[in-house]
Write a protein that holds these residues in place. Sequence first.
Motif, mmCIF file in Angstrom:
data_model
loop_
_atom_site.group_PDB
_atom_site.id
_atom_site.type_symbol
_atom_site.label_atom_id
_atom_site.label_comp_id
_atom_site.label_asym_id
_atom_site.label_seq_id
_atom_site.Cartn_x
_atom_site.Cartn_y
_atom_site.Cartn_z
ATOM 1 N N THR B 539 31.594 43.825 35.440
ATOM 2 C CA THR B 539 31.970 42.745 34.526
ATOM 3 C C THR B 539 33.494 42.610 34.476
ATOM 4 N N HIS B 540 34.151 43.755 34.433
ATOM 5 C CA HIS B 540 35.614 43.765 34.461
ATOM 6 C C HIS B 540 36.145 43.040 35.693
ATOM 7 N N ALA B 545 38.588 38.415 38.514
ATOM 8 C CA ALA B 545 38.583 37.536 39.689
ATOM 9 C C ALA B 545 38.511 36.067 39.308
ATOM 10 N N THR B 546 38.243 35.788 38.025
ATOM 11 C CA THR B 546 38.076 34.406 37.592
ATOM 12 C C THR B 546 39.424 33.782 37.250
ATOM 13 N N PRO B 547 39.809 32.719 37.956
ATOM 14 C CA PRO B 547 41.073 32.061 37.618
ATOM 15 C C PRO B 547 40.934 31.305 36.300
ATOM 16 N N PRO B 556 48.449 37.819 42.355
ATOM 17 C CA PRO B 556 47.180 37.296 42.859
ATOM 18 C C PRO B 556 46.009 37.772 42.002
ATOM 19 N N LEU B 557 44.946 36.981 42.011
ATOM 20 C CA LEU B 557 43.718 37.384 41.338
ATOM 21 C C LEU B 557 43.167 38.606 42.059
ATOM 22 N N SER B 558 42.557 39.529 41.300
ATOM 23 C CA SER B 558 42.008 40.675 42.022
ATOM 24 C C SER B 558 40.622 40.311 42.525
#
Lengths: 265, 615
Positions: B539-540, B545-547, B556-558
């Motif tokens: 969930t984390h 990862a959600t922009p 950057p998004l992970s």
Amino acid sequence: MTDAIQKAGAGTTTVLEVQDLDVAFGKHHVLKEVSLTVPQGRTLGLVGESGSGKSTLAKAIVGLVKPAGGRILLDGVDLTHTKRTVAVRRRVQMIPQDPYSSLNPRMTIGETLAEALDPRRASVKAHRTEIEALLNRVALDGEVAARHPQEFSGGQRQRIAVARALAVRPALIIADEVTSALDTSVQAEVLGVLRELRRELDLTMLFISHDLAVVRHVCDEVAVLKDGELVELAARDALFGEPRHPYTRLLLDSVPDGGPLRTAG
Amino acid sequence: MMQKLRRSPALMLGLAGLAFFVVLGIVAPFIWTDRAETLTDQTHLAASAEHWFGTDALGRDIFARTMVATRLTLLMCLATTAIAAVGGIGFGAAIWVGGPRVRALGQRVIDVLISYPSVIFALAMVAILGPGVGTSIVAIGLATCPAFARLTTNLAASIAGRDFVSTARLLGVPPSRLLRRHILPNIAEPLLVLLSVAFTVSLKALSGLSFLGVGVQAPDYDWGAVLHKGLEGIYLNPWPALGPSLVIILAGLSGGLIGDGLAAAVNPAAGRKRGYRAKVEALTSVPAYDAHDEDALAVADRLSVVLPDGTRLVDEVSFAIKPSEVLGLVGESGSGKSLTAMALAKLLPDDLTAVAGTLKVGDLDLNGRPPAGRLATEIGIVYQDPSASFNPTLKLGGQLTETLRKHGGASRAAAAEQAVGQLAAARVTLPEQRLKQYPYELSGGMRQRAMIASALLTSPKLLIADEPTTALDVTVQAEVLGLLREANERDGTAILLISHDVGVISAICDRVVVMYAGRIVETLPIERLRAGEAEHPYTHALLAATPTLHSPVDEPLSSIPGRPPHPAGRPAGCAFASRCPLARQQCHDELPVLTVTDTGATACHALHWDKEVLA
């Protein structure tokens, strides 16, 4: 509105310039006097809802749609009045939306990339080192060249599609909803690769998306289209921080952004 | 490609038959030519041990003649098929390459050619060129060309619409290479099927010509010619005719079986076992978290969705929906979220089976056979694609009121009145007129509102909304989400909202269930999801990862490395272990169970490590 941006971009060379572009399908005007520029090394986000004309703009730049009026200049050369030779066509490359239909299932990754490097002969052997370098660019191992698309996940396929676009060393890359067919975690992977490449290769890109949050993470400037008209064009922080046009504000307010629903209207 | 083809019995039998005839065609002339061509005075003999098919008017052994004729017949079929395939595929490909105008004209030409029976065309050719082996081959070959040409252009057109072809064009790949590398390899299988069919058809046509006496001429002879001679005395002596007929039928059958087998092998949908029920496995674990909630409206206890081969697409998920709760079910593709929801509506595809300890909505037991009427009225469903969920050929009025009339016992007028009311509540403009309209007359957003109105018409206890806004624009999405929340607040309708989008879930849900690889990894109240305070590493990772419109953009998004396991290869331990930054050996070995935490439940070993460390 657009003047401010163009002044901001002064000093750098302009790669793409769209001037008063009109596109009509029969009596229906899909694009109405759209003007925008993309300077070297910058990424312009193009957002809008369905029917806004954003895909039509991409098709017009690539040459798949004939404009009814206005001009499209690439590096100062008017594309609307020159013949689209192979050399001209290769200057603009498109990364398509669906990575499951953009790679030929019957060709290996190496063959696909070789074809981008040399569309006539497409010899994998002659381009082995270049293919490996391209794959490494999108964080894939050189060995994957011998495999077929079916063996890869959606994100890996999209990275291969990016590598194919890079192979041509185009002046402009058009990314058309490149992450909308992907899962969230995979989307992050593809956006990460694009981000790296922009930094390393000084790419010039037109990034089309319906997802404002994605655009915010990728683009320097953002253009908002509504019903074929450009309603706002601004630098990223300005657009997301202080949207000027009511439609831009509506779009931003509609994005489900992790909080409870803000009742729109 | 060939090694990937499934070897069906039909295909094997056909190939064996063809191999037999090929061998026969090679060896027969060496063995039987003498007997087949020597004139004797033993004319018109009946079938006997010495002459299996009898003898003809010149005293030649008909069995021997049939055997020897195999070679010429097969060679003629081969040549005919080759002409048809090369000519047809070439013509089809040429008009495809030729551009839109040539294509339109070429397709009309093919249509005209295909409407003429090939034997008539062949007879006309014979009349012009005179009968003979060559004429037969050319005539039947040309007559079969249009079939190949049509299939080639149609298939090429469908492949040409794919992105990889337009991309190749943009790269400057010349048309000839486009055809050779991109189009033909992708249409090879159906052409192969047609090839085997063409072989059979040309055998029939060539034999037909010879049988009519306008094909192969003496002294040459093929099966048709032998049959032609054998027919003369059929009432006295049937074998001279029956023998060669039998051989033609057997050869034709072999070709047909190969065609059938190939067609089945290249079509992945064919041969799939349907209606087969999976074995119900004994439920392993004890009833899990919140499945024994007495007040719950809907309960799924250890629900699995199983393929016929026993693969669990959904693996023992347990959750409950409280009355008037909006429960979100979030997960990426392949997480099993939609299947879980469809199991709750008893709408799984035929080849999937739901197995559960308890599966009920209200007092409706979905493990048994609930009455269709109650299913239809007590559970409402909103699908992803508003353009596919209405029947395009029927007016909206009938479709909206169908359930009310059929299962609710309402009159037509009363049902229509209710429908107008619901449409108005869903803010569909001009609700009275809409009943008389067809679905295509509404925009996507209006259609989805109508769909929600339709689902709410029967006042269902539970509304299942499966990605209801994924196909919609963002402004329309906000409105549709608002409608769902409104229905929940107004009527107390419980909602199960399925989405891949954490933002959509956060917008209107009270509580959320997170699924990964067919299992529930976490359930948590929405406030914690909104605050980004999830317990489970997946969930984390999903949240990271959600922009969003507020997260920092300079880093950057992970992304989550790797990909989820295939349901058939789900590991014994935690399904997320291979991608998890916290994973230890225990995670790979032991399946973590959902453990109740302060606010929800989480299936993660790491939670217990913390406690160990703290203690």
